[in-house]
Design a protein around this motif. Structure first.
Motif, PDB file in Angstrom:
ATOM      1  N   GLU A 194      27.291  36.300  36.410  1.00  0.00           N
ATOM      2  CA  GLU A 194      28.566  36.450  36.221  1.00  0.00           C
ATOM      3  C   GLU A 194      28.900  36.749  34.729  1.00  0.00           C
ATOM      4  O   GLU A 194      29.876  37.515  34.484  1.00  0.00           O
ATOM      5  CB  GLU A 194      29.673  35.057  36.487  1.00  0.00           C
ATOM      6  CG  GLU A 194      30.075  35.076  38.042  1.00  0.00           C
ATOM      7  CD  GLU A 194      30.948  34.134  38.344  1.00  0.00           C
ATOM      8  OE1 GLU A 194      32.037  34.318  38.065  1.00  0.00           O
ATOM      9  OE2 GLU A 194      30.571  32.928  38.919  1.00  0.00           O
ATOM     10  N   TYR A 197      28.977  40.237  34.183  1.00  0.00           N
ATOM     11  CA  TYR A 197      30.042  40.780  34.547  1.00  0.00           C
ATOM     12  C   TYR A 197      31.060  40.711  33.703  1.00  0.00           C
ATOM     13  O   TYR A 197      31.924  41.650  33.222  1.00  0.00           O
ATOM     14  CB  TYR A 197      30.514  40.447  35.889  1.00  0.00           C
ATOM     15  CG  TYR A 197      29.892  41.047  36.993  1.00  0.00           C
ATOM     16  CD1 TYR A 197      30.077  42.281  37.277  1.00  0.00           C
ATOM     17  CD2 TYR A 197      29.053  40.239  37.788  1.00  0.00           C
ATOM     18  CE1 TYR A 197      29.231  42.914  38.726  1.00  0.00           C
ATOM     19  CE2 TYR A 197      28.533  40.718  38.863  1.00  0.00           C
ATOM     20  CZ  TYR A 197      28.775  41.887  39.466  1.00  0.00           C
ATOM     21  OH  TYR A 197      27.934  42.531  40.479  1.00  0.00           O
ATOM     22  N   ARG A 198      31.332  39.636  33.048  1.00  0.00           N
ATOM     23  CA  ARG A 198      32.310  39.006  32.069  1.00  0.00           C
ATOM     24  C   ARG A 198      32.210  39.930  30.847  1.00  0.00           C
ATOM     25  O   ARG A 198      33.275  40.920  30.315  1.00  0.00           O
ATOM     26  CB  ARG A 198      32.532  37.711  31.854  1.00  0.00           C
ATOM     27  CG  ARG A 198      33.395  37.324  30.731  1.00  0.00           C
ATOM     28  CD  ARG A 198      33.394  35.786  30.484  1.00  0.00           C
ATOM     29  NE  ARG A 198      32.062  35.515  30.099  1.00  0.00           N
ATOM     30  CZ  ARG A 198      31.713  35.621  28.869  1.00  0.00           C
ATOM     31  NH1 ARG A 198      32.289  36.040  27.980  1.00  0.00           N
ATOM     32  NH2 ARG A 198      30.372  34.953  28.565  1.00  0.00           N
ATOM     33  N   TYR A 217      35.919  44.193  37.836  1.00  0.00           N
ATOM     34  CA  TYR A 217      36.306  42.974  38.235  1.00  0.00           C
ATOM     35  C   TYR A 217      36.101  42.835  39.684  1.00  0.00           C
ATOM     36  O   TYR A 217      35.523  41.861  40.453  1.00  0.00           O
ATOM     37  CB  TYR A 217      37.485  42.446  37.552  1.00  0.00           C
ATOM     38  CG  TYR A 217      38.041  41.207  38.400  1.00  0.00           C
ATOM     39  CD1 TYR A 217      37.515  39.872  37.857  1.00  0.00           C
ATOM     40  CD2 TYR A 217      38.827  41.018  39.328  1.00  0.00           C
ATOM     41  CE1 TYR A 217      37.988  38.597  38.411  1.00  0.00           C
ATOM     42  CE2 TYR A 217      39.216  40.123  39.997  1.00  0.00           C
ATOM     43  CZ  TYR A 217      38.859  38.753  39.532  1.00  0.00           C
ATOM     44  OH  TYR A 217      39.339  37.468  40.051  1.00  0.00           O
ATOM     45  N   GLN A 218      36.658  43.778  40.460  1.00  0.00           N
ATOM     46  CA  GLN A 218      36.900  43.794  41.810  1.00  0.00           C
ATOM     47  C   GLN A 218      35.453  43.943  42.427  1.00  0.00           C
ATOM     48  O   GLN A 218      35.222  43.296  43.369  1.00  0.00           O
ATOM     49  CB  GLN A 218      37.608  44.729  42.276  1.00  0.00           C
ATOM     50  CG  GLN A 218      37.969  44.910  43.859  1.00  0.00           C
ATOM     51  CD  GLN A 218      38.939  43.641  44.253  1.00  0.00           C
ATOM     52  OE1 GLN A 218      39.766  43.392  43.649  1.00  0.00           O
ATOM     53  NE2 GLN A 218      38.302  43.040  45.324  1.00  0.00           N
ATOM     54  N   ARG A 221      33.897  40.471  42.214  1.00  0.00           N
ATOM     55  CA  ARG A 221      34.489  39.516  43.309  1.00  0.00           C
ATOM     56  C   ARG A 221      34.102  39.881  44.699  1.00  0.00           C
ATOM     57  O   ARG A 221      33.588  38.963  45.281  1.00  0.00           O
ATOM     58  CB  ARG A 221      36.041  39.598  43.189  1.00  0.00           C
ATOM     59  CG  ARG A 221      37.149  38.866  44.002  1.00  0.00           C
ATOM     60  CD  ARG A 221      38.264  38.989  43.656  1.00  0.00           C
ATOM     61  NE  ARG A 221      39.067  38.041  44.494  1.00  0.00           N
ATOM     62  CZ  ARG A 221      39.906  38.493  45.622  1.00  0.00           C
ATOM     63  NH1 ARG A 221      40.113  39.776  46.067  1.00  0.00           N
ATOM     64  NH2 ARG A 221      40.586  37.262  46.355  1.00  0.00           N
ATOM     65  N   ASP A 222      34.068  41.176  44.981  1.00  0.00           N
ATOM     66  CA  ASP A 222      33.576  41.342  46.387  1.00  0.00           C
ATOM     67  C   ASP A 222      31.879  41.110  46.464  1.00  0.00           C
ATOM     68  O   ASP A 222      31.540  40.462  47.654  1.00  0.00           O
ATOM     69  CB  ASP A 222      33.722  43.012  46.576  1.00  0.00           C
ATOM     70  CG  ASP A 222      34.981  43.207  46.581  1.00  0.00           C
ATOM     71  OD1 ASP A 222      35.790  42.503  46.989  1.00  0.00           O
ATOM     72  OD2 ASP A 222      35.108  44.638  46.446  1.00  0.00           O
ATOM     73  N   ARG A 225      31.664  37.223  46.641  1.00  0.00           N
ATOM     74  CA  ARG A 225      32.130  36.630  47.993  1.00  0.00           C
ATOM     75  C   ARG A 225      31.161  36.965  49.237  1.00  0.00           C
ATOM     76  O   ARG A 225      30.775  36.278  49.891  1.00  0.00           O
ATOM     77  CB  ARG A 225      33.508  37.411  48.437  1.00  0.00           C
ATOM     78  CG  ARG A 225      34.868  36.769  47.587  1.00  0.00           C
ATOM     79  CD  ARG A 225      35.931  37.689  48.007  1.00  0.00           C
ATOM     80  NE  ARG A 225      37.242  36.717  47.951  1.00  0.00           N
ATOM     81  CZ  ARG A 225      38.521  37.346  48.424  1.00  0.00           C
ATOM     82  NH1 ARG A 225      38.445  38.272  48.935  1.00  0.00           N
ATOM     83  NH2 ARG A 225      39.427  36.601  48.215  1.00  0.00           N
ATOM     84  N   GLU A 231      34.364  32.620  44.848  1.00  0.00           N
ATOM     85  CA  GLU A 231      35.389  33.243  44.080  1.00  0.00           C
ATOM     86  C   GLU A 231      34.815  33.402  42.820  1.00  0.00           C
ATOM     87  O   GLU A 231      33.865  32.566  42.281  1.00  0.00           O
ATOM     88  CB  GLU A 231      36.554  32.569  44.206  1.00  0.00           C
ATOM     89  CG  GLU A 231      37.357  32.768  45.682  1.00  0.00           C
ATOM     90  CD  GLU A 231      37.886  34.110  45.755  1.00  0.00           C
ATOM     91  OE1 GLU A 231      38.103  35.014  45.012  1.00  0.00           O
ATOM     92  OE2 GLU A 231      37.929  34.206  47.251  1.00  0.00           O
ATOM     93  N   PRO A 232      35.157  34.327  41.925  1.00  0.00           N
ATOM     94  CA  PRO A 232      34.878  34.438  40.575  1.00  0.00           C
ATOM     95  C   PRO A 232      35.316  33.148  39.835  1.00  0.00           C
ATOM     96  O   PRO A 232      36.233  32.379  40.136  1.00  0.00           O
ATOM     97  CB  PRO A 232      35.783  35.731  40.197  1.00  0.00           C
ATOM     98  CG  PRO A 232      36.000  36.542  41.176  1.00  0.00           C
ATOM     99  CD  PRO A 232      36.251  35.614  42.375  1.00  0.00           C
ATOM    100  N   ARG A 237      38.160  35.266  36.144  1.00  0.00           N
ATOM    101  CA  ARG A 237      39.768  35.778  36.639  1.00  0.00           C
ATOM    102  C   ARG A 237      40.797  35.629  35.479  1.00  0.00           C
ATOM    103  O   ARG A 237      41.757  36.185  35.385  1.00  0.00           O
ATOM    104  CB  ARG A 237      40.091  34.328  37.480  1.00  0.00           C
ATOM    105  CG  ARG A 237      39.241  34.250  38.844  1.00  0.00           C
ATOM    106  CD  ARG A 237      40.109  33.453  39.862  1.00  0.00           C
ATOM    107  NE  ARG A 237      40.450  32.133  39.478  1.00  0.00           N
ATOM    108  CZ  ARG A 237      39.422  31.096  39.605  1.00  0.00           C
ATOM    109  NH1 ARG A 237      38.226  31.251  39.969  1.00  0.00           N
ATOM    110  NH2 ARG A 237      40.156  29.913  39.034  1.00  0.00           N
ATOM    111  N   GLN A 240      40.550  38.949  33.910  1.00  0.00           N
ATOM    112  CA  GLN A 240      41.265  40.053  34.776  1.00  0.00           C
ATOM    113  C   GLN A 240      42.766  39.924  34.433  1.00  0.00           C
ATOM    114  O   GLN A 240      43.401  40.778  34.069  1.00  0.00           O
ATOM    115  CB  GLN A 240      41.145  39.813  36.082  1.00  0.00           C
ATOM    116  CG  GLN A 240      41.761  40.741  37.008  1.00  0.00           C
ATOM    117  CD  GLN A 240      42.166  40.224  38.310  1.00  0.00           C
ATOM    118  OE1 GLN A 240      42.385  38.817  38.604  1.00  0.00           O
ATOM    119  NE2 GLN A 240      42.315  41.112  39.545  1.00  0.00           N
TER     120      GLN A 240
END
Length: 257
Positions: A194, A197-198, A217-218, A221-222, A225, A231-232, A237, A240
């Protein structure tokens, strides 16, 4: 001599590359390198090479492998060998800088200090040099024993830390485009991490690519999941949410104008 384990095992000098092709010899040399300048017992080496099922004459076989390794590491025109017999086992003597693992550790330590001190140009230089030492996974993914496997696991975490610090200092210097490319490569290798990603979303947002940041971000998240059922994190979150609020504020200003 220079020894490299951050990838396939390699031994080089100023004139040639020494090939260590026999699997047991590779394990023996790797274990001695990881514990360089410290005595490694015969029991530890036997466990590293054969695990819980050593041959009947394991001690004699180990002695043969050590003798072969000594011959391999003794270069023409030089006397002595870097491997010494010291009870209860053997020790491989290394000078500073001869092992890429040690160089990585020093560069990461100094880079970490530079990043914490806010000297980000120096941090990027040091941490980038540390990352460049890697030619793949430790021992080309063949590390399985307590010594080699433990080193491989530690190095995987240390390399991630090094990459995070490298990118964070690059972001602090405003090098968003450069760090975006680096982060895409890192996420291809670590798609569930993560923090990468951030950092990628932050780079995109700060370089004016808010829509792309939100799509990233999406995607994160996908992926989380689907692969982990999670969840992130709150940090992801919140980032975002900050981008969405900034995007909304920008639209409001345009309408008001």
């Amino acid at each position: 001599m220079r020894y490299e384990i951050l990838g396939s095992l390699r031994v080089t000098d100023d004139r040639s590359v020494v090939a260590v092709s026999a699997p047991k010899m590779q394990i023996l040399l790797a274990a001695l390198l990881i514990k360089a300048n410290r005595v490694v017992s015969r029991d530890e080496l036997s466990n590293e090479i054969w695990g819980s099922a050593p041959p009947r004459r394991a001690t004699a076989s180990l002695h043969v492998h050590v003798s072969q390794l000594r011959k391999l590491l003794t270069r023409p025109g030089r006397t002595g060998t870097p491997i010494a017999t010291t009870a209860p086992g053997y020790v491989l003597r290394l000078a500073p800088g001869e092992l890429d693992l040690h160089r990585f550790q020093c560069l990461l330590r100094d880079g970490r200090r530079a990043a914490r001190a806010g000297t980000h140009e120096r941090a990027v230089e040091l941490l980038g040099a540390a990352l460049s030492l890697h030619r793949g996974t430790v021992l080309d993914g063949a590390a399985a024993g307590p010594i080699t496997g433990g080193c491989a696991r530690w190095m995987a975490e240390a390399r991630i830390e090094c990459a995070e610090l490298f990118v964070a200092s690059g972001i602090a210097l405003g090098r968003y485009q450069e760090m975006t490319g680096a982060l895409r490569a890192l996420l291809a290798e670590h798609p569930l991490h993560e923090a990468f990603y951030r950092q990628l979303i932050l780079c995109m947002s700060r370089s004016g690519r808010r829509a792309e940041a939100l799509r990233t971000y999406q995607c994160a998240r996908d992926t989380l999941r689907r692969e982990l059922g999670l969840e992130p994190s709150w940090e992801l979150r919140e980032l975002q949410r900050t981008i969405l609020l900034a995007d909304g504020a920008a639209r409001d200003m345009q309408l008001a104008g």
